[in-house]
Design an enzyme around this catalytic site. Sequence first.
Site, PDB file in Angstrom:
ATOM      1  N   CYS A   1      -6.014   2.287   5.773  1.00  0.00           N
ATOM      2  CA  CYS A   1      -6.807   1.077   5.980  1.00  0.00           C
ATOM      3  C   CYS A   1      -6.359   0.455   7.303  1.00  0.00           C
ATOM      4  O   CYS A   1      -5.457   0.955   7.971  1.00  0.00           O
ATOM      5  CB  CYS A   1      -6.591   0.108   4.821  1.00  0.00           C
ATOM      6  SG  CYS A   1      -4.939  -0.629   4.801  1.00  0.00           S
TER       7      CYS A   1
ATOM      8  N   CYS B   1      -2.499  -0.355   7.292  1.00  0.00           N
ATOM      9  CA  CYS B   1      -1.655   0.840   7.331  1.00  0.00           C
ATOM     10  C   CYS B   1      -1.803   1.578   8.658  1.00  0.00           C
ATOM     11  O   CYS B   1      -0.837   2.135   9.178  1.00  0.00           O
ATOM     12  CB  CYS B   1      -1.974   1.747   6.153  1.00  0.00           C
ATOM     13  SG  CYS B   1      -1.574   0.974   4.564  1.00  0.00           S
TER      14      CYS B   1
ATOM     15  N   GLU C   1       0.998   3.887   1.783  1.00  0.00           N
ATOM     16  CA  GLU C   1       1.518   4.309   3.092  1.00  0.00           C
ATOM     17  C   GLU C   1       2.679   3.428   3.540  1.00  0.00           C
ATOM     18  O   GLU C   1       3.696   3.929   4.039  1.00  0.00           O
ATOM     19  CB  GLU C   1       0.407   4.252   4.158  1.00  0.00           C
ATOM     20  CG  GLU C   1      -0.745   5.180   3.900  1.00  0.00           C
ATOM     21  CD  GLU C   1      -1.890   4.530   3.104  1.00  0.00           C
ATOM     22  OE1 GLU C   1      -3.022   5.042   3.213  1.00  0.00           O
ATOM     23  OE2 GLU C   1      -1.659   3.528   2.386  1.00  0.00           O
TER      24      GLU C   1
ATOM     25  N   HIS D   1       0.848  -1.197   0.000  1.00  0.00           N
ATOM     26  CA  HIS D   1       0.000   0.000   0.000  1.00  0.00           C
ATOM     27  C   HIS D   1       0.881   1.243   0.000  1.00  0.00           C
ATOM     28  O   HIS D   1       2.030   1.206   0.450  1.00  0.00           O
ATOM     29  CB  HIS D   1      -0.894   0.009   1.237  1.00  0.00           C
ATOM     30  CG  HIS D   1      -1.951  -1.038   1.215  1.00  0.00           C
ATOM     31  ND1 HIS D   1      -3.093  -0.946   1.978  1.00  0.00           N
ATOM     32  CD2 HIS D   1      -2.052  -2.210   0.538  1.00  0.00           C
ATOM     33  CE1 HIS D   1      -3.857  -2.004   1.770  1.00  0.00           C
ATOM     34  NE2 HIS D   1      -3.239  -2.793   0.901  1.00  0.00           N
TER      35      HIS D   1
END
Length: 193
Positions: A112, A115, A81, A79
């Site tokens: 999410c 993260c 992040e 992801h």
Amino acid sequence: MTLPEYRLRLPGWIDDLVPDDVVLPDVDDRMRFVVSLARRNVAEDTGGPFGAAIFERDSGRLVAPGVNRVVPARSATAHAEIVAISLAGQVKGTFDLSAGTATELVTSVEPCAMCLGAVPWSGVAAVVCGARDEDARAVGFDEGDKPADWIDSLAARGIDVVRDVMRADAAAVLQDYAAAGGIIYNGKSMPDA
């Protein structure tokens, strides 16, 4: 058994978009930068509609950018992040992003569940969010089981959260991606790209 090496690379276009020594003192400029990463990632077909970056909190100097690389890297954890946090650690030479100068994570969409878990361990002093969790869910992404009081939980750890910075622009990247038929990956729906 010989295990493969795990390497995560940013797309080549990042070099064109990110000149040396980026300094963005204004939070709106930082978010504009992150949203542009997300939008370009979609346009170049190099990942999903998410962008993030680690900045020095006071100066606005970019430490490391990140874009979503889930599909091309075949990694559920790639992801934006996580990529930004990981690269920032490499740049700073430590896993603790609080070492030296305070840092903040600027992300095009609220973190999410995965993260969010990485935020306190990263050492960032703040998280700045564009689109909300519900904006990502509205186009089909599963953001996981996040506690309803996640902002208060981070605040209790001394981590500031700022929401809705350029929310409409950040949400538009998600909507455009979904409307164009972008892959909405949610665990078992992940293609064998």
